[in-house]
Design a protein around this motif. Structure first.
Motif, short mmCIF file in Angstrom:
data_model
loop_
_atom_site.label_atom_id
_atom_site.label_comp_id
_atom_site.label_asym_id
_atom_site.label_seq_id
_atom_site.Cartn_x
_atom_site.Cartn_y
_atom_site.Cartn_z
N ARG A 17 0.83 -1.20 0.00
CA ARG A 17 0.00 0.00 0.00
C ARG A 17 0.87 1.25 0.00
O ARG A 17 1.87 1.27 0.71
CB ARG A 17 -0.88 0.01 1.26
N PRO A 18 0.48 2.31 -0.71
CA PRO A 18 -0.59 2.30 -1.70
C PRO A 18 -0.11 1.71 -3.02
O PRO A 18 1.10 1.59 -3.24
CB PRO A 18 -0.90 3.81 -1.87
N ASN A 19 -1.06 1.37 -3.89
CA ASN A 19 -0.68 0.91 -5.22
C ASN A 19 -0.23 2.11 -6.05
O ASN A 19 -0.74 3.22 -5.86
CB ASN A 19 -1.87 0.21 -5.88
N LYS A 20 0.72 1.85 -6.94
CA LYS A 20 1.26 2.97 -7.74
C LYS A 20 1.10 2.68 -9.22
O LYS A 20 1.31 1.55 -9.67
CB LYS A 20 2.78 3.11 -7.48
N LEU A 21 0.76 3.74 -9.94
CA LEU A 21 0.69 3.65 -11.41
C LEU A 21 1.58 4.73 -11.98
O LEU A 21 1.63 5.85 -11.45
CB LEU A 21 -0.74 3.87 -11.90
N THR A 22 2.27 4.41 -13.07
CA THR A 22 3.08 5.42 -13.73
C THR A 22 2.51 5.65 -15.13
O THR A 22 2.19 4.70 -15.84
CB THR A 22 4.55 4.94 -13.87
N LEU A 23 2.39 6.90 -15.51
CA LEU A 23 1.90 7.24 -16.85
C LEU A 23 3.09 7.54 -17.76
O LEU A 23 4.20 7.82 -17.28
CB LEU A 23 0.98 8.46 -16.80
N SER A 24 2.83 7.52 -19.08
CA SER A 24 3.93 7.77 -20.03
C SER A 24 4.49 9.17 -19.86
O SER A 24 5.65 9.44 -20.18
CB SER A 24 3.45 7.54 -21.46
N SER A 25 3.68 10.07 -19.31
CA SER A 25 4.16 11.44 -19.08
C SER A 25 5.15 11.50 -17.91
O SER A 25 5.77 12.53 -17.66
CB SER A 25 2.95 12.33 -18.74
N GLY A 26 5.25 10.39 -17.18
CA GLY A 26 6.13 10.37 -16.01
C GLY A 26 5.37 10.56 -14.72
O GLY A 26 5.89 10.32 -13.63
N GLU A 27 4.12 11.02 -14.84
CA GLU A 27 3.30 11.25 -13.64
C GLU A 27 3.07 9.94 -12.89
O GLU A 27 2.87 8.89 -13.50
CB GLU A 27 1.94 11.84 -14.06
N GLU A 28 3.09 10.03 -11.58
CA GLU A 28 2.83 8.86 -10.75
C GLU A 28 1.51 9.06 -10.01
O GLU A 28 1.26 10.14 -9.48
CB GLU A 28 3.98 8.69 -9.75
N ILE A 29 0.68 8.04 -10.02
CA ILE A 29 -0.60 8.13 -9.31
C ILE A 29 -0.63 7.09 -8.21
O ILE A 29 -0.32 5.92 -8.45
CB ILE A 29 -1.78 7.91 -10.29
N LEU A 30 -0.99 7.52 -7.00
CA LEU A 30 -1.10 6.60 -5.88
C LEU A 30 -2.57 6.30 -5.64
O LEU A 30 -3.41 7.21 -5.68
CB LEU A 30 -0.51 7.23 -4.61
N ALA A 31 -2.87 5.03 -5.40
CA ALA A 31 -4.28 4.67 -5.25
C ALA A 31 -4.43 3.52 -4.27
O ALA A 31 -3.63 2.59 -4.27
CB ALA A 31 -4.85 4.25 -6.61
N GLU A 32 -5.48 3.60 -3.45
CA GLU A 32 -5.78 2.47 -2.56
C GLU A 32 -6.25 1.28 -3.39
O GLU A 32 -5.86 0.15 -3.13
CB GLU A 32 -6.87 2.86 -1.55
#
Ligand code: NDP
Length: 307
Positions: free
Chosen positions: A88-103
């Motif tokens: 926790r938390p789960n992480k996603l990376t976008l091609s733009s480099g942005e990182e998103i954290l999500a439960e």
């Protein structure tokens, strides 16, 4: 930190968005490179319940999108290229480099039909070239059709189309089918189904006419060319799940479909819905159904965290 991030905007993703939005979880939906998913590659959808006269595929996902938005769904364009589901938390990376954290993450990235890759095929897409008999078959009543492939998908497409078409010719690149015995036998015994063996499609004919008029075939053993007059070509050479960014982070089967038990994956707080975890039914309505299931599972998990 997001409570719910949904990847994909086909019926699975948008149904998950509708349910989690109505549960006040303000889901964030990541829209990839093909917003709306496979439904947007078809024309009329006649088998989604609730639309007596049928509905255009793009129109259907547009309605679903607005319906989910009405309850607070947020949309963001982006291409998910990486993830970390190890804790926790789960992480996603976008091609733009942005990182998103999500439960919680709901993966609804769908699958893409494989095509032959011919220029003429691309030009006639939706004009007689299709990869979905249940979507488009009804537009080809009483005309001759071709199905490409020798696996279960091709047999299934051919058997479905044989109910509508005047004749179905299965074009296969070898002289032996890959399909299961029972499917192969059904196709072989069907009076409206013929086979052209050891042959590949060189060109889809009809580009100038704006619709498929036939196929130029090449016998791969003799090198001889021939023409097959058909009004449609259904490509049944398989589907590829869109799971590249998640490889190595989540359990998948040997073909790359996510292994999910009632949408729950092996990663905590990560769910999969729609064609990305289903190679059997592959319908808009079943995708929507699993989208709903994933949303309810995510909701339950968040509740267990006290959120
Ligand atoms: P498969 O990989 O089993 O078969 C693909 C077929 O397409 C093969 O015959 C292959 O030829 C041919 N092919 C692949 N690429 C090309 C190409 N570029 N040009 C021409 N031909 C090509 O995929 P399916 O989608 O048929 O099946 C996938 C899985 O899903 C299987 O396990 C199947 O059993 C299952 N399934 C089950 C169904 C059911 O039970 N109702 C329905 C649909 C699928 P070759 O044989 O020479 O490799």
């Amino acid at each position: 930190m997001e409570k719910v991030v949904i990847i994909g905007t086909g019926p699975a993703g948008l149904t998950a968005a509708l349910y989690t939005a109505r549960a006040d979880l303000a889901p964030l939906v990541i829209e990839g490179i093909q917003p709306g998913g496979q439904l947007t590659t078809t024309t009329e959808v006649e088998n989604y319940p609730g639309f007596e006269e049928g509905i255009d595929g793009t129109a259907l996902v547009t309605i679903m999108r607005k319906q989910a938005e009405r309850f607070g769904t947020r949309y963001q364009s982006g291409d998910v290229t990486g993830c970390d589901f190890s804790g926790r938390p789960n992480k996603l990376t976008l091609s733009s480099g942005e990182e998103i954290l999500a439960e919680t993450v709901i993966i609804a990235t769908g699958a893409s039909a494989l095509y032959l890759g011919l220029e003429s095929e691309a030009k006639l897409m939706g004009r007689g070239v299709s990869a979905c008999a249940t979507c488009d078959g009804a537009f080809f009543r009483d005309v001759p059709l071709a199905v490409i492939g020798g696996g279960d998908t091709a047999m299934e497409e051919a058997l479905f189309l044989a109910r509508l078409a005047s004749k179905v010719t299965i074009v296969h690149r070898r002289d032996e089918l890959r399909a299961s015995k029972i499917m192969a036998q059904r196709a072989r015994e069907h009076e409206k189904i013929d086979f052209v063996w050891d042959s590949g499609v060189e060109e889809v004919l009809g580009v100038d006419a704006g619709e498929v008029t036939g196929l130029k075939l090449k016998n791969l053993k003799t090198g001889e060319f021939s023409e097959l007059a058909v009004s449609g070509m259904f490509v049944g050479i398989g589907h590829k799940p869109n799971t590249e960014p998640f490889k190595g982070h989540i359990d998948m089967d040997e073909r790359g479909f996510i292994v999910a038990d009632d949408t729950k994956t092996n990663a905590v707080g990560v769910y999969a819905a729609g064609d990305v975890q289903d190679h059997v039914y592959r319908q808009a309505v079943t995708a929507a159904g699993t989208g709903c299931m994933a949303a309810l599972e995510a909701e339950r998990y968040l509740e267990s965290l006290g959120q």
